[in-house]
Design a protein around this motif. Structure first.
Motif, mmCIF file in Angstrom:
data_model
loop_
_atom_site.group_PDB
_atom_site.id
_atom_site.type_symbol
_atom_site.label_atom_id
_atom_site.label_comp_id
_atom_site.label_asym_id
_atom_site.label_seq_id
_atom_site.Cartn_x
_atom_site.Cartn_y
_atom_site.Cartn_z
ATOM 1 N N UNK A 277 69.722 -3.004 76.275
ATOM 2 C CA UNK A 277 68.780 -1.306 77.126
ATOM 3 C C UNK A 277 67.397 -2.178 76.682
ATOM 4 N N UNK A 278 67.012 -3.357 76.356
ATOM 5 C CA UNK A 278 65.880 -3.819 76.095
ATOM 6 C C UNK A 278 65.605 -4.991 77.812
ATOM 7 N N UNK A 279 66.441 -5.531 77.900
ATOM 8 C CA UNK A 279 66.646 -5.970 79.499
ATOM 9 C C UNK A 279 66.901 -5.470 80.491
ATOM 10 N N UNK A 280 67.765 -4.552 80.095
ATOM 11 C CA UNK A 280 67.698 -3.831 81.759
ATOM 12 C C UNK A 280 66.361 -2.624 81.703
ATOM 13 N N UNK A 281 65.404 -2.453 80.724
ATOM 14 C CA UNK A 281 64.307 -1.623 80.973
ATOM 15 C C UNK A 281 62.979 -3.124 81.607
ATOM 16 N N UNK A 282 63.810 -4.649 81.529
ATOM 17 C CA UNK A 282 63.147 -5.464 82.097
ATOM 18 C C UNK A 282 63.267 -5.137 83.628
ATOM 19 N N UNK A 283 64.727 -5.593 84.113
ATOM 20 C CA UNK A 283 64.944 -4.483 85.470
ATOM 21 C C UNK A 283 64.076 -3.787 86.119
ATOM 22 N N UNK A 284 64.129 -3.180 85.044
ATOM 23 C CA UNK A 284 63.586 -1.511 85.664
ATOM 24 C C UNK A 284 62.050 -1.717 86.071
ATOM 25 N N UNK A 285 61.319 -2.892 84.453
ATOM 26 C CA UNK A 285 59.904 -3.157 85.461
ATOM 27 C C UNK A 285 59.869 -4.336 86.932
ATOM 28 N N UNK A 286 61.022 -5.176 86.960
ATOM 29 C CA UNK A 286 60.566 -5.845 88.378
ATOM 30 C C UNK A 286 60.503 -5.265 89.338
ATOM 31 N N UNK A 287 61.837 -4.100 89.303
ATOM 32 C CA UNK A 287 62.063 -3.077 90.490
ATOM 33 C C UNK A 287 61.138 -2.810 90.833
ATOM 34 N N UNK A 288 60.867 -1.703 89.400
ATOM 35 C CA UNK A 288 58.857 -0.554 90.231
ATOM 36 C C UNK A 288 58.027 -1.655 90.286
ATOM 37 N N UNK A 289 57.014 -2.279 89.200
ATOM 38 C CA UNK A 289 56.160 -3.281 90.188
ATOM 39 C C UNK A 289 55.871 -3.955 91.413
ATOM 40 N N UNK A 290 57.891 -4.587 91.332
ATOM 41 C CA UNK A 290 58.084 -4.484 93.095
ATOM 42 C C UNK A 290 57.767 -4.034 94.262
ATOM 43 N N UNK A 291 58.232 -2.227 93.807
ATOM 44 C CA UNK A 291 58.298 -1.075 94.627
ATOM 45 C C UNK A 291 59.869 -1.100 94.945
ATOM 46 N N UNK A 292 60.771 -1.716 94.791
ATOM 47 C CA UNK A 292 62.166 -2.006 96.117
ATOM 48 C C UNK A 292 62.554 -0.722 96.252
ATOM 49 N N UNK A 293 63.574 -0.448 97.319
ATOM 50 C CA UNK A 293 63.902 0.551 97.052
ATOM 51 C C UNK A 293 65.625 0.186 98.042
ATOM 52 N N UNK A 294 66.243 0.809 97.978
ATOM 53 C CA UNK A 294 67.503 0.110 98.581
ATOM 54 C C UNK A 294 67.689 -0.865 98.224
#
Length: 264
Positions: free
Chosen positions: A72-89
């Motif tokens: 759960x914690x590591x998945x939230x880390x991944x979410x932070x990476x995708x969100x901060x870099x604003x990645x889509x697709x």
């Protein structure tokens, strides 16, 4: 410019490599490895017109070390990476134990930013109770990792990527030894004791499973084929004669298979 470090709480951050332009691919290293392990694969993907992002997991590489090695914690880390870099697709490419991070991310955060998942030598969906693995065996392994990590490396580095030059083996061994020892032990425990069967069955996006038939760390039948049976409409690609360290021994082939699924 993308930030080199993604904040993860006061005094903590995840180190990120972000190379090239094109459709984004996030490469997630397995247990005790960091983003450097993807270097050759990233260069091949860049040459194919793909943007590659590889971040160091909590307690690995140049990232800081804070509590939180459960999925759960590591998945939230991944979410932070995708969100901060604003990645889509995004195409998530997850090796070994990182498969659990990617799968848990989809359950916790959904697929809004993710277009597809590629599992490479992914461990799971279950470890304990499969291939004769017991909780006591996990405790014994974690005890060895805590007290004799170098001995464990000496016994296991060659089967990870058979035929690899000694200098590369030394480099990979140093990568493991450079990890936070707490991360080494606790993330291994997470991988071994988690059951991702329900999470995998709920995935509703395109999934490719790439797995070597000589993988002794995550055997094909109990990992790659088990995921293929659990994930709806998953595509299983078996690399004949290939072991666990696919990105070390077959970086170009792997990059071609990823690029084929990412670029128009």
């Amino acid at each position: 410019m993308s930030p080199a470090f993604i904040p993860r709480g006061p005094g903590h951050a995840l180190f990120v490599r972000d190379w090239g332009e094109g459709p984004p691919v996030v490469l997630m290293a397995g247990w005790a490895m960091d983003g450097r392990i993807w270097g050759e694969t990233m260069l091949h993907l860049n040459a194919a017109g793909v943007r590659t992002i590889a971040y160091d997991r909590n307690g690995h590489g140049r990232s800081t070390d804070r509590p939180g090695y459960d999925y759960d914690s590591l998945a939230d880390d991944l979410a932070s990476v995708l969100d901060v870099l604003d990645l889509d697709g995004v195409t998530l490419v997850a090796h070994s134990g990182a498969g659990g991070e990617a799968i848990r991310y989809l359950r916790r955060h959904g697929r809004a930013r993710v277009a597809r998942l590629i599992l490479v030598g992914a461990t799971g969906p279950r470890v304990v109770g499969v291939d004769g693995i017991t909780p006591d065996m996990v405790d014994g392994l974690c005890g060895q990792l805590a007290s004799d990590l170098s001995g464990w490396i000496d016994a296991n580095i060659e089967p990870f990527a058979p035929g690899t030059p000694e200098r590369i083996n030394d480099w990979m061994a140093a990568m493991v030894l450079d990890c936070s020892r707490r991360a080494v032990v606790e993330f291994q425990r997470t991988i071994a004791l988690s059951d991702l069967s329900t999470d995998a069955a709920a995935i509703d996006l395109p999934v490719t499973i790439i797995h070597g038939d000589r993988d002794v760390s995550a055997p094909l039948d109990s990992s790659g084929r088990a995921y293929a049976a659990s994930i709806p409409a998953a595509d299983l690609v078996v690399y004949d004669g290939v072991a666990h360290g696919v990105m070390v021994t077959h970086a170009y082939r792997l990059a071609c298979d990823v690029a084929r699924r990412v670029t128009p």
